[in-house]
Scaffold this motif. Structure first.
Motif, PDB file in Angstrom:
ATOM      1  N   ILE A   1       0.815  -1.220   0.000  1.00 34.51           N
ATOM      2  CA  ILE A   1       0.000   0.000   0.000  1.00 34.51           C
ATOM      3  C   ILE A   1       0.848   1.268   0.000  1.00 34.51           C
ATOM      4  CG2 ILE A   1      -1.994  -1.098   1.086  1.00 34.51           C
ATOM      5  CD1 ILE A   1      -1.110   0.318   3.726  1.00 34.51           C
ATOM      6  N   ARG A   2       2.120   1.160   0.282  1.00 36.81           N
ATOM      7  CA  ARG A   2       3.001   2.333   0.299  1.00 36.81           C
ATOM      8  C   ARG A   2       3.350   2.819  -1.109  1.00 36.81           C
ATOM      9  NH1 ARG A   2       7.935   0.014   3.443  1.00 36.81           N
ATOM     10  NH2 ARG A   2       7.343  -1.744   2.138  1.00 36.81           N
ATOM     11  N   ILE A   3       3.226   1.959  -2.115  1.00 34.58           N
ATOM     12  CA  ILE A   3       3.610   2.335  -3.478  1.00 34.58           C
ATOM     13  C   ILE A   3       2.582   3.302  -4.051  1.00 34.58           C
ATOM     14  CG2 ILE A   3       4.125   1.505  -5.802  1.00 34.58           C
ATOM     15  CD1 ILE A   3       4.856  -1.212  -4.556  1.00 34.58           C
ATOM     16  N   THR A   4       3.060   4.442  -4.547  1.00 33.95           N
ATOM     17  CA  THR A   4       2.186   5.456  -5.133  1.00 33.95           C
ATOM     18  C   THR A   4       1.787   5.043  -6.553  1.00 33.95           C
ATOM     19  OG1 THR A   4       4.052   6.705  -6.034  1.00 33.95           O
ATOM     20  CG2 THR A   4       3.328   7.287  -3.796  1.00 33.95           C
ATOM     21  N   LYS A   5       0.814   5.743  -7.126  1.00 34.90           N
ATOM     22  CA  LYS A   5       0.391   5.455  -8.509  1.00 34.90           C
ATOM     23  C   LYS A   5       1.550   5.682  -9.474  1.00 34.90           C
ATOM     24  CE  LYS A   5      -4.415   6.706  -7.707  1.00 34.90           C
ATOM     25  NZ  LYS A   5      -5.449   7.711  -7.932  1.00 34.90           N
ATOM     26  N   THR A   6       2.230   6.799  -9.316  1.00 33.91           N
ATOM     27  CA  THR A   6       3.407   7.083 -10.149  1.00 33.91           C
ATOM     28  C   THR A   6       4.472   6.028  -9.904  1.00 33.91           C
ATOM     29  OG1 THR A   6       2.958   9.459 -10.086  1.00 33.91           O
ATOM     30  CG2 THR A   6       5.201   8.794 -10.657  1.00 33.91           C
ATOM     31  N   GLY A   7       4.641   5.649  -8.647  1.00 37.18           N
ATOM     32  CA  GLY A   7       5.638   4.649  -8.277  1.00 37.18           C
ATOM     33  C   GLY A   7       5.416   3.313  -8.960  1.00 37.18           C
ATOM     34  N   ARG A   8       4.160   2.923  -9.113  1.00 35.94           N
ATOM     35  CA  ARG A   8       3.850   1.645  -9.794  1.00 35.94           C
ATOM     36  C   ARG A   8       4.362   1.655 -11.235  1.00 35.94           C
ATOM     37  NH1 ARG A   8       1.666  -1.553  -6.513  1.00 35.94           N
ATOM     38  NH2 ARG A   8       0.183  -0.892  -4.948  1.00 35.94           N
ATOM     39  N   VAL A   9       4.152   2.777 -11.925  1.00 38.62           N
ATOM     40  CA  VAL A   9       4.613   2.896 -13.314  1.00 38.62           C
ATOM     41  C   VAL A   9       6.139   2.910 -13.367  1.00 38.62           C
ATOM     42  CG1 VAL A   9       4.615   4.376 -15.371  1.00 38.62           C
ATOM     43  CG2 VAL A   9       2.513   4.106 -14.029  1.00 38.62           C
ATOM     44  N   LEU A  10       6.750   3.702 -12.493  1.00 39.68           N
ATOM     45  CA  LEU A  10       8.212   3.798 -12.476  1.00 39.68           C
ATOM     46  C   LEU A  10       8.859   2.451 -12.170  1.00 39.68           C
ATOM     47  CD1 LEU A  10       8.781   7.197 -10.606  1.00 39.68           C
ATOM     48  CD2 LEU A  10       8.681   6.773 -13.063  1.00 39.68           C
ATOM     49  N   ARG A  11       8.276   1.706 -11.245  1.00 37.46           N
ATOM     50  CA  ARG A  11       8.811   0.384 -10.900  1.00 37.46           C
ATOM     51  C   ARG A  11       8.643  -0.603 -12.050  1.00 37.46           C
ATOM     52  NH1 ARG A  11       9.168  -1.555  -5.354  1.00 37.46           N
ATOM     53  NH2 ARG A  11       9.491   0.227  -4.018  1.00 37.46           N
ATOM     54  N   LYS A  12       7.480  -0.592 -12.668  1.00 39.38           N
ATOM     55  CA  LYS A  12       7.209  -1.532 -13.759  1.00 39.38           C
ATOM     56  C   LYS A  12       8.199  -1.341 -14.910  1.00 39.38           C
ATOM     57  CE  LYS A  12       3.525  -2.912 -16.957  1.00 39.38           C
ATOM     58  NZ  LYS A  12       3.610  -4.324 -16.873  1.00 39.38           N
ATOM     59  N   LEU A  13       8.495  -0.088 -15.228  1.00 39.96           N
ATOM     60  CA  LEU A  13       9.406   0.226 -16.333  1.00 39.96           C
ATOM     61  C   LEU A  13      10.865   0.365 -15.884  1.00 39.96           C
ATOM     62  CD1 LEU A  13       7.155   2.837 -18.173  1.00 39.96           C
ATOM     63  CD2 LEU A  13       7.517   0.421 -18.766  1.00 39.96           C
ATOM     64  N   LYS A  14      11.108   0.182 -14.581  1.00 37.25           N
ATOM     65  CA  LYS A  14      12.444   0.282 -13.984  1.00 37.25           C
ATOM     66  C   LYS A  14      13.032   1.692 -14.098  1.00 37.25           C
ATOM     67  CE  LYS A  14      12.621  -3.939 -12.563  1.00 37.25           C
ATOM     68  NZ  LYS A  14      12.378  -4.190 -11.152  1.00 37.25           N
ATOM     69  N   ILE A  15      12.180   2.678 -14.304  1.00 38.04           N
ATOM     70  CA  ILE A  15      12.634   4.066 -14.367  1.00 38.04           C
ATOM     71  C   ILE A  15      13.119   4.534 -13.003  1.00 38.04           C
ATOM     72  CG2 ILE A  15      11.848   6.460 -14.766  1.00 38.04           C
ATOM     73  CD1 ILE A  15       9.971   5.275 -16.949  1.00 38.04           C
ATOM     74  N   ASP A  16      12.584   3.932 -11.934  1.00 39.33           N
ATOM     75  CA  ASP A  16      13.002   4.319 -10.584  1.00 39.33           C
ATOM     76  C   ASP A  16      14.489   4.081 -10.344  1.00 39.33           C
ATOM     77  OD1 ASP A  16      12.369   1.498 -10.653  1.00 39.33           O
ATOM     78  OD2 ASP A  16      12.367   1.479  -8.461  1.00 39.33           O
ATOM     79  N   GLU A  17      15.111   3.229 -11.160  1.00 38.19           N
ATOM     80  CA  GLU A  17      16.527   2.898 -11.007  1.00 38.19           C
ATOM     81  C   GLU A  17      17.447   3.894 -11.720  1.00 38.19           C
ATOM     82  OE1 GLU A  17      17.342   0.352  -9.094  1.00 38.19           O
ATOM     83  OE2 GLU A  17      15.518  -0.848  -9.028  1.00 38.19           O
ATOM     84  N   LEU A  18      16.919   4.700 -12.631  1.00 37.87           N
ATOM     85  CA  LEU A  18      17.758   5.592 -13.439  1.00 37.87           C
ATOM     86  C   LEU A  18      18.628   6.574 -12.641  1.00 37.87           C
ATOM     87  CD1 LEU A  18      15.505   6.373 -16.547  1.00 37.87           C
ATOM     88  CD2 LEU A  18      17.488   4.847 -16.401  1.00 37.87           C
ATOM     89  N   PRO A  19      18.165   7.087 -11.482  1.00 32.77           N
ATOM     90  CA  PRO A  19      19.052   7.979 -10.726  1.00 32.77           C
ATOM     91  C   PRO A  19      20.375   7.321 -10.283  1.00 32.77           C
ATOM     92  CG  PRO A  19      16.807   8.345 -10.050  1.00 32.77           C
ATOM     93  CD  PRO A  19      16.793   7.129 -10.954  1.00 32.77           C
ATOM     94  N   GLN A  20      20.460   5.999 -10.382  1.00 33.05           N
ATOM     95  CA  GLN A  20      21.726   5.334 -10.049  1.00 33.05           C
ATOM     96  C   GLN A  20      22.813   5.649 -11.073  1.00 33.05           C
ATOM     97  OE1 GLN A  20      20.908   1.153  -8.949  1.00 33.05           O
ATOM     98  NE2 GLN A  20      18.896   1.945  -8.383  1.00 33.05           N
ATOM     99  N   LEU A  21      22.428   6.261 -12.175  1.00 26.46           N
ATOM    100  CA  LEU A  21      23.431   6.751 -13.123  1.00 26.46           C
ATOM    101  C   LEU A  21      24.332   7.782 -12.434  1.00 26.46           C
ATOM    102  CD1 LEU A  21      21.126   7.041 -16.261  1.00 26.46           C
ATOM    103  CD2 LEU A  21      23.011   5.402 -15.955  1.00 26.46           C
ATOM    104  N   PHE A  22      23.775   8.528 -11.453  1.00 21.44           N
ATOM    105  CA  PHE A  22      24.590   9.454 -10.667  1.00 21.44           C
ATOM    106  C   PHE A  22      25.600   8.682  -9.805  1.00 21.44           C
ATOM    107  CE2 PHE A  22      20.779  12.120 -11.399  1.00 21.44           C
ATOM    108  CZ  PHE A  22      21.399  13.182 -12.047  1.00 21.44           C
ATOM    109  N   ASN A  23      25.180   7.534  -9.253  1.00 19.43           N
ATOM    110  CA  ASN A  23      26.111   6.696  -8.493  1.00 19.43           C
ATOM    111  C   ASN A  23      27.268   6.232  -9.380  1.00 19.43           C
ATOM    112  OD1 ASN A  23      23.248   5.687  -6.928  1.00 19.43           O
ATOM    113  ND2 ASN A  23      24.973   6.275  -5.658  1.00 19.43           N
ATOM    114  N   ILE A  24      26.950   5.961 -10.643  1.00 20.12           N
ATOM    115  CA  ILE A  24      27.988   5.525 -11.583  1.00 20.12           C
ATOM    116  C   ILE A  24      28.933   6.684 -11.870  1.00 20.12           C
ATOM    117  CG2 ILE A  24      28.419   4.673 -13.928  1.00 20.12           C
ATOM    118  CD1 ILE A  24      25.658   3.200 -13.657  1.00 20.12           C
ATOM    119  N   LEU A  25      28.389   7.884 -12.066  1.00 12.98           N
ATOM    120  CA  LEU A  25      29.240   9.063 -12.284  1.00 12.98           C
ATOM    121  C   LEU A  25      30.156   9.334 -11.094  1.00 12.98           C
ATOM    122  CD1 LEU A  25      26.929  11.707 -14.033  1.00 12.98           C
ATOM    123  CD2 LEU A  25      28.896  10.512 -14.997  1.00 12.98           C
TER     124      LEU A  25
END
Length: 191
Positions: free
Chosen positions: A69-93
């Motif tokens: 129940i903690r997952i937001t509507k936007t969060g469901r889409v981001l998780r499904k498409l794995k977009i939530d992981e993209l900020p890890q590109l900063f970890n790579i930088l």
């Protein structure tokens, strides 16, 4: 090479990153990013960045299941498409992660399998690996169990560890390309 690819990816995905950030802010009004301390190469701790996909107003486990129940509507889409992981590109930088490598784990789980992680953490953690491909729908897998924490620790994590050790023992440019290709296929559900 990781930093160059991460920089190019950030530019290429910048419209997606901006739209995602806007939707997170509009829906929940809270922080856009989720930061969590993970264990990196040689057991160095670092802040892993993700887009925030869950409401901060509800407490819960560090393990998430598909009907959480903690997952937001936007969060469901981001998780499904794995977009939530993209900020890890900063970890790579920042040099904390690689494009390909064992996914960074929480310290509390590493402590249970310390001997295995002495091998795994000889390489930088990555944005994708064999385990993240196999467990692309980890939340749905864990939803079958009553105790999520126990299921993750005793069923899912040991398999991930085996896959990570397999990667470390066969690390090569060819293996990395194979993982990148399989990751793209799994995100877009190409069969």
């Amino acid at each position: 090479m990781d930093k160059i690819l991460a920089f190019i990816s950030l530019i290429a995905f910048s419209p997606i990153l901006l739209v995602s950030a806007l939707f997170i802010k509009l829906e929940d009004g809270d922080n856009i990013f989720f930061k969590q301390i993970r264990v990196g190469r040689d057991f160095k701790l670092f802040n892993l960045f993700k887009f925030r996909t869950m409401s901060n107003k509800i407490n819960g486990s560090s393990i998430t299941q598909s009907n959480d129940i903690r997952i937001t509507k936007t969060g469901r889409v981001l998780r499904k498409l794995k977009i939530d992981e993209l900020p890890q590109l900063f970890n790579i930088l920042l040099g904390q992660m690689s494009i390909v490598g064992p996914r960074p784990e929480l310290e509390k789980y590493i402590n249970h399998y310390m001997e295995d992680y002495k091998t795994i953490l000889n390489v930088k953690p990555g944005l994708s690996d064999f385990a993240s491909i196999k467990y692309r729908n980890e939340e749905q897998i864990l939803a079958r169990y009553e105790n999520l924490e126990e299921a993750y620790l005793n069923i899912v994590l040991p398999d991930k560890i085996n896959l990570n050790k397999q990667y470390v023992n066969s690390i090569s440019f060819k293996t990395d390309l194979k993982i990148i290709y399989q990751t793209i296929r799994s995100v877009f559900n190409v069969t």
